[in-house]
Write a protein that holds these residues in place. Structure first.
Motif, PDB file in Angstrom:
ATOM      1  N   SER A 234     -15.527  25.839 -29.885  1.00 36.25           N
ATOM      2  CA  SER A 234     -16.150  27.166 -29.434  1.00 36.25           C
ATOM      3  C   SER A 234     -17.534  27.072 -29.729  1.00 36.25           C
ATOM      4  CB  SER A 234     -15.444  28.605 -29.913  1.00 36.25           C
ATOM      5  OG  SER A 234     -15.667  28.767 -31.077  1.00 36.25           O
ATOM      6  N   LYS A 237     -19.722  25.010 -27.577  1.00 38.63           N
ATOM      7  CA  LYS A 237     -19.812  26.042 -26.240  1.00 38.63           C
ATOM      8  C   LYS A 237     -20.913  26.754 -26.578  1.00 38.63           C
ATOM      9  CE  LYS A 237     -17.689  29.332 -25.861  1.00 38.63           C
ATOM     10  NZ  LYS A 237     -16.748  30.220 -26.220  1.00 38.63           N
ATOM     11  N   THR A 238     -21.122  27.239 -27.590  1.00 35.96           N
ATOM     12  CA  THR A 238     -22.247  28.122 -27.957  1.00 35.96           C
ATOM     13  C   THR A 238     -23.490  27.319 -27.990  1.00 35.96           C
ATOM     14  OG1 THR A 238     -20.622  29.818 -28.911  1.00 35.96           O
ATOM     15  CG2 THR A 238     -22.895  30.068 -29.608  1.00 35.96           C
ATOM     16  N   LEU A 241     -24.987  26.968 -24.975  1.00 36.63           N
ATOM     17  CA  LEU A 241     -25.388  28.052 -24.387  1.00 36.63           C
ATOM     18  C   LEU A 241     -26.971  28.444 -24.922  1.00 36.63           C
ATOM     19  CD1 LEU A 241     -25.404  30.931 -22.842  1.00 36.63           C
ATOM     20  CD2 LEU A 241     -24.005  31.677 -24.717  1.00 36.63           C
ATOM     21  N   ARG A 242     -27.007  28.255 -26.351  1.00 37.41           N
ATOM     22  CA  ARG A 242     -28.265  28.325 -27.186  1.00 37.41           C
ATOM     23  C   ARG A 242     -29.368  27.434 -26.587  1.00 37.41           C
ATOM     24  NH1 ARG A 242     -26.197  32.393 -27.665  1.00 37.41           N
ATOM     25  NH2 ARG A 242     -25.299  33.234 -29.170  1.00 37.41           N
ATOM     26  N   PHE A 252     -31.275  34.538 -27.293  1.00 39.97           N
ATOM     27  CA  PHE A 252     -29.768  34.583 -27.540  1.00 39.97           C
ATOM     28  C   PHE A 252     -29.302  35.807 -26.842  1.00 39.97           C
ATOM     29  CE2 PHE A 252     -31.076  36.913 -31.097  1.00 39.97           C
ATOM     30  CZ  PHE A 252     -30.036  38.028 -31.077  1.00 39.97           C
ATOM     31  N   SER A 256     -25.754  34.743 -19.951  1.00 38.94           N
ATOM     32  CA  SER A 256     -25.305  33.200 -19.606  1.00 38.94           C
ATOM     33  C   SER A 256     -25.358  32.904 -18.106  1.00 38.94           C
ATOM     34  CB  SER A 256     -24.030  32.891 -20.255  1.00 38.94           C
ATOM     35  OG  SER A 256     -23.008  33.662 -19.906  1.00 38.94           O
TER      36      SER A 256
END
Ligand code: KG4
Ligand code: ZN
Length: 366
Positions: A234, A237-238, A241-242, A252, A256
């Protein structure tokens, strides 16, 4: 039973734990091989694509629609009559509750109707048994599979719902030695695909996109877990995204689902490649530690992510003993692995389940 001699059987497997309705017939050879006689899969993956993930209600409805024709076709393709089926094996855990229930109810009905012993199978344990299946034709009943795994086996099950490291000392002697502490690795591929605007399922689309990307462009983290054979995805995955938010000059708080249209094709390819390498490295590193500890005779990687060619390249270069992979079409969910697993359980003395008490369990406990 004589040592090394297994019963000759034909087993019907049924699988409906997620978004594939599947049935298969396997025949088992006297020295232990498993031969594929038929393998039918109806996937509802296209129905889920617009939602970017499996919708349980849609999956269950699709199983209802497909299960009878799929079983009929598996029987027909295998040229087997009901008289020649020795057992029925069905996935009864883990998975989506409503989906599992359909396979289990159909299997129970067939077991009752045709008076066949019924075996409930754990889907996660069954995945590595795809590696025992051969399509070789043989008149002898001995299906030579040069790659048939030998004990002890360290198996990595890497799919959309599961990431488990399992040590098998025998077919009925196994323990889970590692697992994901959050997302499954396939789920991480699916979520990253969604962020960068690639179609579901994410595994194949990230792999294709990554071919033109620079896998060292973005430095992404490999999560450290307190247990050496556990994984975590996880945070990765973050981190993607960042990185994606930063690439388009947002922070942030930026949603998404609005990122993808603002990424150019180079950024998408580099992100896919960097994510893929980091996710696969996470798996390979945990495997390396487990191999050092348990010295397995065979390492098996199974589950949807095992279809990834970059993973096969990484393990070929890094793992001295090599890895046994199932045939590509048996990496993702299928019923042949369910029937193959049941065969080795039967050969190991496991008794059939009771028709009235076999239940579907959604819990992911192995
Ligand atoms: O084993 P599977 O069919 O279902 C589960 O038991 O979950 O695995 C499906 C998962 C999906 O998350 C899909 O994105 C992933 O396997 N997958 C891949 C590839 N093909 C399928 N992941 C990485 N690379 C692939 N080529
Ligand atoms: Zn699976």
């Amino acid at each position: 039973m004589l040592r090394g001699i297994m019963p000759l059987m034909r087993i019907l497997g049924i699988e409906s734990s997620c978004d594939e309705t599947a049935a298969a017939v396997v025949e088992t050879g006297v020295r232990g091989g498993v031969k594929l006689l038929s393998n039918v899969i109806a996937s509802s993956v296209d129905l889920h694509a617009e939602y970017g993930g499996v919708v349980p209600e849609i999956a269950a409805r699709s199983h209802l629609e497909h299960i009878n024709p799929v079983i009929k076709k598996a029987m027909k393709d295998s040229k087997t009559s009901w008289k020649n089926i020795d057992a029925i094996a069905v996935t009864n855990r883990p998975g989506l509750g409503g989906s599992l229930l359909i396979g289990v109810m159909v299997a129970k009905t067939l077991s009752f109707l045709y008076k066949k012993p019924l075996y409930g199978v754990n889907h996660v344990l069954a995945h590595p048994y795809a590696a025992y299946i051969s399509e070789a034709t043989s008149q002898t009943g001995i299906f030579p599979t040069p790659t048939t795994p030998k004990f002890p086996v360290v198996a990595l099950v890497a799919s959309g719902g599961h990431s488990h490291l399992i040590l098998f000392r025998g077919h009925t002697d196994y323990k889970v030695i590692g697992r994901t502490t959050d997302d499954a690795v396939g789920e991480a591929f699916d979520k990253v695909a969604k962020i960068i605007g690639l179609p579901y399922p994410g595994g194949p689309s990230v792999e294709a996109e990554a071919k033109d990307g620079d896998e060292n462009k973005y430095k992404l983290p490999i999560a450290k877990t307190s247990h050496p054979y556990n994984f975590s995805f996880s945070g990765l995955k973050t981190a993607v995204l960042r990185q994606a938010q930063a690439e388009i000059g947002e922070d942030f708080r930026f949603p998404s689902h609005m990122i993808a249209p603002r990424l150019d094709s180079r950024q998408k390819a580099d992100m896919a490649a960097s994510f893929q390498l980091t996710a696969l490295e996470t798996l390979v590193k945990a495997l390396e530690r487990a191999i050092a500890e348990y010295s397995p005779a065979t390492v098996v990687i199974a589950g949807g992510v095992a279809a990834n060619k970059k993973l096969r390249e990484l393990t070929a270069n890094r793992l001295e003993k090599g890895v046994t992979y199932p045939d590509f079409k048996l990496c993702t969910d299928n019923a042949a692995m369910i029937a193959a697993f049941a065969h080795y359980q039967i050969a190991g003395g496991v008794k059939a389940d009771h028709l009235m008490t076999l239940e579907a369990h959604s819990s992911s406990e192995v």
